[in-house]
Enzyme design. Sequence first.
Site, PDB file in Angstrom:
ATOM      1  NE  ARG A 196     -11.761  12.523   2.912  1.00 54.68           N
ATOM      2  CZ  ARG A 196     -12.526  11.455   2.717  1.00 54.68           C
ATOM      3  NH1 ARG A 196     -13.808  11.506   3.032  1.00 54.68           N
ATOM      4  NH2 ARG A 196     -12.035  10.337   2.232  1.00 54.68           N
ATOM      5  CG  HIS A 210     -14.577  -0.455   4.909  1.00 56.35           C
ATOM      6  ND1 HIS A 210     -13.421   0.108   4.406  1.00 56.35           N
ATOM      7  CD2 HIS A 210     -15.201   0.545   5.577  1.00 56.35           C
ATOM      8  CE1 HIS A 210     -13.363   1.385   4.756  1.00 56.35           C
ATOM      9  NE2 HIS A 210     -14.439   1.679   5.453  1.00 56.35           N
ATOM     10  N   GLY A 249      -8.077   3.994  -3.285  1.00 53.22           N
ATOM     11  CA  GLY A 249      -7.712   2.637  -3.693  1.00 53.22           C
ATOM     12  C   GLY A 249      -6.506   2.575  -4.626  1.00 53.22           C
ATOM     13  NE  ARG A 256     -19.786   6.155  -1.757  1.00 50.42           N
ATOM     14  CZ  ARG A 256     -18.560   6.557  -1.424  1.00 50.42           C
ATOM     15  NH1 ARG A 256     -17.721   6.949  -2.366  1.00 50.42           N
ATOM     16  NH2 ARG A 256     -18.172   6.562  -0.175  1.00 50.42           N
ATOM     17  CE  LYS A 312      -3.828  -0.201   2.604  1.00 50.76           C
ATOM     18  NZ  LYS A 312      -4.677  -0.410   3.812  1.00 50.76           N
ATOM     19  CB  VAL A 331     -18.933  10.029   0.151  1.00 46.07           C
ATOM     20  CG1 VAL A 331     -20.094   9.763  -0.780  1.00 46.07           C
ATOM     21  CG2 VAL A 331     -17.807  10.741  -0.580  1.00 46.07           C
TER      22      VAL A 331
HETATM   23  P1  ADP Z   1      -7.741   4.112   0.344  1.00 50.37           P
HETATM   24  O1  ADP Z   1      -7.322   5.218   1.251  1.00 50.37           O
HETATM   25  O2  ADP Z   1      -6.953   4.066  -0.936  1.00 50.37           O
HETATM   26  O3  ADP Z   1      -9.217   4.069   0.126  1.00 50.37           O
HETATM   27  P2  ADP Z   1      -7.834   2.077   2.452  1.00 50.37           P
HETATM   28  O4  ADP Z   1      -6.666   1.728   3.302  1.00 50.37           O
HETATM   29  O5  ADP Z   1      -8.913   2.901   3.067  1.00 50.37           O
HETATM   30  O6  ADP Z   1      -7.326   2.754   1.094  1.00 50.37           O
HETATM   31  O7  ADP Z   1      -8.496   0.732   1.912  1.00 50.37           O
HETATM   32  C1  ADP Z   1      -9.535   0.754   0.959  1.00 50.37           C
HETATM   33  C2  ADP Z   1     -10.075  -0.642   0.784  1.00 50.37           C
HETATM   34  O8  ADP Z   1      -9.030  -1.544   0.359  1.00 50.37           O
HETATM   35  C3  ADP Z   1     -10.620  -1.290   2.061  1.00 50.37           C
HETATM   36  O9  ADP Z   1     -11.944  -0.907   2.331  1.00 50.37           O
HETATM   37  C4  ADP Z   1     -10.501  -2.750   1.695  1.00 50.37           C
HETATM   38  O10 ADP Z   1     -11.508  -3.123   0.796  1.00 50.37           O
HETATM   39  C5  ADP Z   1      -9.188  -2.820   0.936  1.00 50.37           C
HETATM   40  N1  ADP Z   1      -8.057  -3.109   1.858  1.00 50.37           N
HETATM   41  C6  ADP Z   1      -7.228  -2.223   2.445  1.00 50.37           C
HETATM   42  N2  ADP Z   1      -6.321  -2.843   3.243  1.00 50.37           N
HETATM   43  C7  ADP Z   1      -6.569  -4.165   3.144  1.00 50.37           C
HETATM   44  C8  ADP Z   1      -5.973  -5.350   3.728  1.00 50.37           C
HETATM   45  N3  ADP Z   1      -4.923  -5.279   4.543  1.00 50.37           N
HETATM   46  N4  ADP Z   1      -6.508  -6.549   3.401  1.00 50.37           N
HETATM   47  C9  ADP Z   1      -7.558  -6.641   2.551  1.00 50.37           C
HETATM   48  N5  ADP Z   1      -8.160  -5.580   1.969  1.00 50.37           N
HETATM   49  C10 ADP Z   1      -7.678  -4.351   2.260  1.00 50.37           C
END
Ligand code: ADP
Length: 447
Positions: A291, A208, A165, A337, A158, A294
């Site tokens: 913040r 989530h 995403g 959405r 990440k 949505v």
């Molecule tokens: P962004 O800020 O890009 O939206 P997030 O960290 O909030 O990224 O994660 C967005 C989505 O990605 C999560 O809701 C989930 O679906 C997936 N995700 C993130 N981290 C993980 C993980 N460690 N394992 C599985 N899915 C993940």
Amino acid sequence: MFSKILIANRGDVALRVLRACKELNIKTVAVHSTADNDAMHVRLADESVCIGPPSSAKSYLNIPAIITAAKLVGADAIHPGVGFLSENAEFAEIVEAHNITFIGPKTEHIKCMGDKIEAKITAQKLGIPLVPGSKGDIVNYESAEKEAEQIGYPVLIKAASGGGGRGMKVALTKEELEPAFISAKNEAKAAFGDDRVYIERYLQNPRHIEVQIIGDKFGNTVHLGERECSIQRRHQKVIEEAPSPAINETTRNRIGTIASNAAAEMGYLGLGTIEFLYENGEFFFIEMNTRLQVEHPITEAITGIDLVREQIRIAAGLPLSFKQEDVKINGHAIECRINAENPITFIPSPGKIEEFHSPSGLGVRVEACVYSGYVVPPYYDSLIAKLIVHGDNRNHCISRLKQALKEIIIEPISTTIELHKDILDTKVMEEGSYDIRWLENELLDSK
Ligand code: ADP
């Protein structure tokens, strides 16, 4: 209280903020690009200033133009909305340096949570459980390999500055690690100008679940329950509901208390959302958004609290108008959405809306920026409307939502309304038994 707020955003969120301002008797100023001359937020604001050409970089992200506009009209506060500059700490600092209030948290918290590596370190210190992963950024492939071995496959790479995403790559096996590492870094560099990445365990079938918190400058911090946002495509939320069908009141109180205690310890100001993955009864922190979200209307629907109004009041130095014990969860709410996209290919579908009909009735709320004759510009996010339905309980809410989806008309452009209908008709939705992969891997895959 403020006398004039400049809304540094567009679309449905600009209207949402505008309405809250009007109710508080605050004058509103819209800023807009040349592509949005006829936009609803421009039509309804007390004043408007054109800040640049269609490209977001030259308009809605153009800090000097926005500050100049605020000075020109004599705004005493800026609301950044959602997206664009809402989590840009530099923008918040510049706004404050011009003696204008930034309606949002303290700059230090925007900064700290904006860097996901720092956010995880902070969260751990605050007693929030994390997804197992690397402690810092991964500088080269060798360390990526070591960390991945320790965490155990599958892993997720990440971006430290990630959002929407992007910069997120899965490696199911060791063979997939190197290409995933390289492409995550490249994507992060291109999207955020920052190629730092970290590694986490890739949870297999989580949900989530996020907790809404709010704090004032007097140290009052409250949580407003959770939102379930597992119906996603490409890590982007499609439908959200509150409360989550997966947790009970005891679990809700447990995670809510963890979130509000953490916010209290930080001295957090304003609205924030702590996002978790939830699997086998356990919560794992993924990030905190500093913040408005949505999906905030579903929390408003079940608590009866106007989050934007509270956010503005807190920024003006007023205390929260309720306490934790006043927050009561009432019924169930779901948000769809609606994007201007083909519901099968998801290709954006900008263009002229010839016919718009809004659904209505008890418990039905539409947050939309469109109208008959409106031309959806091709330059921005494809979200054009949010349909939020509240019912006495989950079943009631679903049947009300199905009716609302039958009533809404946005023609002739393609929208994701049909996708929402399909989702609502599934047994999995009826049972609430989905996880973050269900939409993409099962429903869409079967088409
Ligand atoms: P962004 O800020 O890009 O939206 P997030 O960290 O909030 O990224 O994660 C967005 C989505 O990605 C999560 O809701 C989930 O679906 C997936 N995700 C993130 N981290 C993980 C993980 N460690 N394992 C599985 N899915 C993940």
